[in-house]
Motif scaffolding. Structure first.
Motif: not given
Lengths: 336, 336
Positions: A255, A258-261
């Motif tokens: 998170q 990268i800020g996303q799954r």
């Protein structure tokens, strides 16, 4: 809490890879010089797993398909130790010992001082008895208390100098050839590949581009606190852990960095370190793919399992794909 | 320390942009539809600065030149507020107020509860008197205590719903057109562009790709602590600040997220927030370029300076390049 994590970290450094007798680092004798092939994964044996990987990539990259994933969301995360390269010996451990050696060379008096003495004499009991305090001192001395520039220079020097103990083969040769092909194949299909490792972020960043074609900023790892010194104009490494990027902390690192799954996540059994990452990936709103390396190849690599079998059980329960190294990989190590 | 930072953060949110009367958000009437041109920076006036930017990019991308920078090291970092888009009104402040409004709609009883009441009534004295406690409560309530998925949904909703107060123009129209061209020009020359902002990382990630062509993982910003919940399979936002990415902490955020010094760094005067980032960039072993937006355009944007003139003084002392908005930009805002 932080002291606890330091302890775990160093225990990992020092004792994780004690079964050295099993080492089989030499690359497989097979070479792959048969010229250009349309097979994107030539070092993978033909079989269900290889077919599943290719089918997944094809379906999610086909425009107009209900399974299509926009390029910006094609995030693939790979653990490093035991997933992209062998974790026996643990490179992070070699690095810590290398640092101790270099520091003692520069200042011989340290050899008589703990905890350096214990490392040089391989005295595990010192750390068992000394507990957190001794371990924190060791990590602080070898990984922090210097500028980033200095630390990164020591990482570069380590990778230049070091060969696998007893093998005289460069560290790059413990990379798994099939995984190099998988990374390349994913990137050729618009995936952005990340390393998400329990290792120290700058140690892995030191070789991520050269070894895996992954730029520094696409490495998520264990990090220490930093402090900017405006007078010297350097970032200093502070003797305090920031993020221990393992197990349930891997989704946190993902998170933050990268800020996303991820839609594609690959880890390995051996230390239960990647269960959370694979589960987190499976919660993606897009079709996702989870892959777990099973170290079951005592001839070409190693055979080791978790006592509680947690990773393989999770794989079975959640229908993750398992790489049975013995059966799925035609070749194990990257060529010399 | 953390309480102090929270305080500063919220003070910033609440009171940073009180001179609303100066607002000149409407895009310049000039349009740029004259067709394809070989000029990579058409919204920049011809002059020394534009020439210097182009000369820098050309020299560092010329193979064989002593100034050549390998592609992997072409890292460009841009502040956001006041650098890529206007910082009056401060979007982060609008977001905090939006969250309060939405939460009160969902639970009207909150309207009579502090600190919501104070926000709704624009009662600055409440926060001045209440100190840290009230502010921490407000940030915790609006930015944390929910899953990442929920928070990101609220960010998306905010950007969809919100227009510049009193202007009825979408938020995207406060982006600076010349900077969009500069980002594009740098990328076309192999630079990787990053946002390094004091704003909350997920708020900026919510629009970075759409507004600037910058993917989520290339946003460095202020972050809160996260915790993975393996039962719900979500990352939870914890009510505790992780990194307040401003001033001397920007090089820290850069090290954590990017892992190397930028060669190109752009910030703005107004709050001294980017001095450290520009100085850090200047310590690069490769030829580097520092750029500072000077808000001196009271007609098309705003005119505001720091009381101590710290950023412009640093620019002068360190030979950084200054964008005098009034003179250097042909057009200020991105088209409607």
């Amino acid at each position: 809490m932080v002291r606890k994590i330091f302890f775990l970290l160093i225990i990992l450094f020092l004792f994780a890879s004690c079964k050295k007798s099993e080492t089989h680092i030499a690359p497989s004798s097979e070479t792959n010089k048969s010229g250009i092939t349309s097979d994107p994964l030539p070092s993978w044996n033909d079989g269900v797993l290889k077919k599943d990987i290719i089918a997944y990539v094809e379906k999610v990259t086909k425009e107009g398909s209900p399974d299509f994933i926009p390029v910006n969301n094609r995030i693939a995360t790979f653990d490093n130790d035991g997933t992209l390269w062998a974790e026996k010996p643990l490179i992070q451990e070699l690095f810590a010992f290398y640092r101790v050696k270099k520091m003692v060379e520069a200042n011989p008096a340290l050899a008589q001082k703990q905890p350096f003495k214990a490392v040089l004499e391989k005295d595990k009991s010192y750390f068992e008895k000394g507990g957190d305090k001794a371990l924190i001192e060791l990590v602080a001395a070898t990984h922090t208390g210097m500028s980033e520039d200095e630390f990164e220079a020591s990482v570069a020097e380590f990778f230049k100098d070091t060969k696998i103990p007893g093998k005289e083969t460069p560290l790059r040769n413990i990379r798994y050839q099939p995984q190099l092909e998988l990374l390349k194949y994913l990137r050729a299909n618009g995936f952005k590949t990340f390393i998400v490792t329990g290792g120290t972020i700058e140690v892995v960043r030191g070789i991520s581009e050269d070894f895996y074609g992954i730029p520094k900023e696409q490495v998520v790892g264990t990090s220490f606190k930093y402090k900017y010194d405006p007078i010297k104009n350097v970032v200093q490494r502070e003797p305090s852990l920031d993020l221990f990027n393992d197990k349930n902390t891997k989704p946190v690192g993902i998170q933050l960095h990268i800020g996303q799954r991820p839609v594609f996540a690959c880890g390995n059994e051996g230390g239960s370190g990647d269960i959370a990452m694979l589960q987190y990936s499976q919660g993606n709103k897009y079709p996702s793919f989870q892959l777990l390396v099973n170290h079951n190849d005592s001839i070409r690599e190693y055979k080791y399992q978790e006592k509680d079998n947690a990773s393989l059980n999770a794989a079975s329960k959640n229908k993750w794909h398992v790489i049975n190294m013995k059966d799925d990989w035609k070749k194990v190590f990257a060529g010399e």
